[in-house]
Write a protein that holds these residues in place. Structure first.
Motif: not given
Length: 274
Positions: A70-77
């Motif tokens: 929702i906040d368009n923040k990256p994350f690792d798989d």
């Protein structure tokens, strides 16, 4: 890797969704598939059944990942994924997801948040199974939008089957408006006592009512105290009692699900060669 995403849903509680997600997931793993289970029910039943005793104390859960989308923040798989003892992966859930569902009403493309997450990680798996909350709100709709198909566990009881029309209407709306590729793998009867006339007659009636439009699995899951015992131990039925009738039933269900996927792939190949 060609991943199939299956949402397991019935808006009525107590139909064996979490038990089916767990044991189908382990059954697929036993057939050599790499499997992720996503617990999308704020009650966290699937997480608890996999040995997560206090899911509300987890630092990272499905709510965390959906918030990042929702906040368009990256994350690792691999962020937040728990690697379980029986060789399957779990994205756990807790009560925080209830807050996310309320917040979704204010979010753009609110039906597609879970799909964004699933699309990022699906390259790492052969199957992703989503255990849905027993409702027809935004969380199950998110699961339907993220999924390739749905499985509907249902007890062979009149009250359990009456809500299927409403569920299938929601499925049709999602298929028509957002996810045109969504399919139904079938209705799965759970907690069946085949000795009773009622259970046998309801199953037969359902096959006649829905069988022309929707697959009804040949396999049914028998009622057994072994399932409750396995859940309390945080194990699949295969790890708890591999030779019981429920384990046999989930082995048969796994074969049916793999056969459905094989037929779909064959049809796509034939369509592509024309």
């Amino acid at each position: 890797m060609n991943c199939k995403v299956i949402a397991i849903e019935n808006q009525k509680g107590g139909t064996g969704k979490s038990t089916t997600a767990l044991n189908l997931g382990v059954g697929l793993k036993m057939k050599g598939k790499k499997v992720l289970l996503i617990d999308a029910d704020p009650q966290g039943s699937l997480s608890i059944s996999l040995g997560i005793k206090r899911p509300d104390e987890l630092d990272v859960s499905l709510a965390t990942l959906m918030s990042k989308v929702i906040d368009n923040k990256p994350f690792d798989d691999d962020y937040g994924i728990i690697h379980c003892n029986e060789g399957i992966d779990l994205m756990p859930c807790n009560v925080e997801l209830s807050g996310i569902e309320s917040y979704l009403f204010t979010v753009m493309s609110r039906e597609c948040i879970m799909r964004t997450y699933v699309n990022q990680i699906k390259k790492n798996y052969d199957y992703i199974l989503i255990d849905c909350t027993p409702s027809l709100g935004l969380l199950p709709i998110n699961a339907f939008v993220a999924a390739d198909s749905i499985i509907v566990p249902s007890q062979p009881r009149i009250l359990s089957t009456k809500g299927l029309d409403l569920l299938l209407r929601t499925y049709s709306q999602v298929k028509r408006g957002i996810n045109p590729e969504l399919k139904t793998d079938g209705i799965l009867f759970t907690m069946v006592d085949a000795r009773t006339v009622n259970d046998r007659s309801v199953i037969e009636s359902m096959r006649e009512t829905f069988g022309m439009k929707i697959n009804v699995f040949d396999t049914f899951i028998p009622t057994s105290v072994r399932v409750t015992e396995a859940n309390m131990e945080g194990k699949s039925i295969f790890a708890y009692d591999n030779k019981c009738k429920v384990a046999d039933a989930y082995r048969n269900l796994t074969k049916e699900v793999l056969d459905i996927a094989a037929r779909e792939k064959a049809r796509l190949r034939n369509d592509g060669s024309r």
